[in-house]
Design an enzyme around this catalytic site. Structure first.
Site, PDB file in Angstrom:
ATOM      1  N   LYS A 184       0.851  -1.198   0.000  1.00  0.00           N
ATOM      2  CA  LYS A 184       0.000   0.000   0.000  1.00  0.00           C
ATOM      3  C   LYS A 184       0.891   1.255   0.000  1.00  0.00           C
ATOM      4  O   LYS A 184       2.064   1.191   0.380  1.00  0.00           O
ATOM      5  CB  LYS A 184      -0.903  -0.001   1.236  1.00  0.00           C
ATOM      6  CG  LYS A 184      -1.884  -1.165   1.275  1.00  0.00           C
ATOM      7  CD  LYS A 184      -2.946  -1.040   0.204  1.00  0.00           C
ATOM      8  CE  LYS A 184      -4.075  -2.019   0.365  1.00  0.00           C
ATOM      9  NZ  LYS A 184      -4.044  -3.139  -0.589  1.00  0.00           N
TER      10      LYS A 184
HETATM   11  C1  LIG Z   1     -10.058  -2.282  -1.222  1.00  0.00           C
HETATM   12  C2  LIG Z   1      -9.439  -3.143  -0.158  1.00  0.00           C
HETATM   13  N1  LIG Z   1     -10.170  -3.480   0.910  1.00  0.00           N
HETATM   14  C3  LIG Z   1      -9.648  -4.221   1.900  1.00  0.00           C
HETATM   15  C4  LIG Z   1      -8.349  -4.673   1.862  1.00  0.00           C
HETATM   16  C5  LIG Z   1      -7.849  -5.554   2.954  1.00  0.00           C
HETATM   17  O1  LIG Z   1      -6.697  -5.059   3.572  1.00  0.00           O
HETATM   18  P1  LIG Z   1      -5.619  -6.065   4.230  1.00  0.00           P
HETATM   19  O2  LIG Z   1      -4.934  -6.789   3.136  1.00  0.00           O
HETATM   20  O3  LIG Z   1      -4.719  -5.156   4.994  1.00  0.00           O
HETATM   21  O4  LIG Z   1      -6.376  -6.970   5.134  1.00  0.00           O
HETATM   22  C6  LIG Z   1      -7.540  -4.331   0.777  1.00  0.00           C
HETATM   23  C7  LIG Z   1      -6.124  -4.762   0.721  1.00  0.00           C
HETATM   24  O5  LIG Z   1      -5.634  -5.416  -0.103  1.00  0.00           O
HETATM   25  C8  LIG Z   1      -8.104  -3.561  -0.269  1.00  0.00           C
HETATM   26  O6  LIG Z   1      -7.368  -3.228  -1.346  1.00  0.00           O
END
Ligand SMILES: Cc1ncc(COP(=O)(O)O)c(C=O)c1O
Length: 368
Positions: A184
């Site tokens: 990210k």
């Molecule tokens: C749009 C979106 N929502 C939720 C997530 C979930 O985040 P994490 O991977 O930190 O659990 C991501 C991450 O990839 C995402 O891009």
């Protein structure tokens, strides 16, 4: 070439990252140590939100946000089908129903003009996703939500640092949820996430939820989870935060350069005048995406697809009976999008190579 070059970033930030991590090793408070509180204060100040509650991932942030709002079986949450799976997954995991609304073709974000028609007496939240690093039309969504007395949760996993009408992503709704997954724009060295809110009561519940529903040690007033961010990850983020604004400028310059190299060849990303984008992804559209991706791989250029299958077509949601054709804009995007290497340390020659590879791939008969 790396799709996202975290090694160069580490080499540049090594003294501060190492110092921050060694400070944790020295004090030994690995769980909810002082860096976690410091980070929460910094992130809250940056977004202007009254509260920041860090957590173990962006997925947990979404889960905790919905739990804090009491969302559960039978409830409906409106969101877009063109997103990372976690968005719909956490809604369904709580026993609630994701209600999908198609996206805008130019920003890939939920089409705010279609949301009202999807609201029912069971709607308990609207969850727009700020995809690729640009916010949805949050004022229009919030105004609609206010008319119906429904909270808004921004899935800002990809948009920490972005601005909407001069206001910070994560502080545009009832609860903003972000991710610090390594790739990210602001990423740690493992999993991490955060919830943001201006509501004292919601903040208190979020704090309890992330620590097994405790309001004090061994006193559990609700069901929660182990959703805590590791102190070491907070330390990494504190070091990276120092250069985050410089990196955002570099990302923006890279996006401008890509647009100049590619806009005559393929549709390039569009950013609305009233927003900024943090370029979590730089995503173009091509006709025969898989052939283009293959041809580029053969030239040593890594690419990625965010995301090939919209949520309503995922096997686990087959019982929703939303066949192909239900959300045509999302489905078309799923077949055409292709993300190019994007990070703050991309050099102009590297971007030139990417653009040349796109053009060469498009010139192949199979890719037309
Ligand atoms: C749009 C979106 N929502 C939720 C997530 C979930 O985040 P994490 O991977 O930190 O659990 C991501 C991450 O990839 C995402 O891009």
């Amino acid at each position: 070439m790396d799709f996202i070059d975290l090694k160069t970033q580490y080499r540049k930030l090594k003294p501060s990252v190492d110092a921050r991590m060694h400070a944790v090793l020295d004090h030994g408070q690995y769980i909810l140590g002082p860096e976690v509180t410091e980070l929460e204060q910094r992130l809250a100040a940056r977004t202007g939100a009254k509260h920041c509650i860090t957590c173990a991932s962006g997925t947990d942030a979404l889960l905790m946000a919905m739990m804090a709002l009491g969302i559960g079986p039978g409830d409906e949450v409106i969101t877009a089908p063109f997103t990372f799976f976690a968005t719909g997954e956490m809604i369904a995991l709580l026993g609630a129903h994701p209600v999908f609304v198609d996206i805008e073709p130019d920003t890939y974000n939920i089409d705010a003009t279609q949301i009202e028609a999807a609201i029912t007496p069971r709607t308990r939240a609207i969850m727009p996703v700020s995809l690729y690093g640009q916010c949805a039309d949050m004022d229009a969504i919030q105004a609609m939500a206010d008319r119906h007395g429904i909270p808004v949760i921004e899935d800002a996993a990809q948009s920490f640092g972005a601005l909407y009408k001069g206001r910070a992503s994560c502080n545009l709704s009832t609860i903003g949820c972000t991710s610090f997954f390594p790739s990210k724009p602001l990423g740690c060295y493992g999993d991490g996430g955060a919830c943001f809110t201006n509501d004292d009561q919601i903040a208190r519940v979020l704090l309890e939820l992330r620590n097994h529903g405790q309001d004090r040690r061994y006193h559990h007033i609700r069901l929660g989870l182990n959703g805590r961010m590791d102190t070491l990850q907070a330390a990494v983020l504190l070091a990276k935060l120092e250069v985050f604004d410089t990196e955002l400028v570099a990302r923006s310059e890279a996006a401008t350069r890509y647009a100049a190299l590619l806009r005559d060849v393929v549709p390039t990303p569009q950013v609305k005048d009233d927003r900024t984008c943090v370029w979590a992804q730089y995503t173009i559209e091509v006709e025969d995406r898989d052939a283009v991706q293959q041809a580029m791989a053969e030239q040593g250029i890594p690419t990625a697809v965010h995301y090939p299958v919209p949520l309503h077509l995922q096997p686990v949601f087959a019982s929703m009976h939303l066949p192909e054709g239900s959300f045509p804009v999302s489905e078309r995007a799923g077949k055409r999008v292709l993300s190019l290497p994007m990070h703050p340390y991309l050099t102009p020659p590297a971007m030139q190579s990417v653009a040349s590879a796109v053009k060469a791939a498009l010139a192949q008969p199979a890719a037309r």
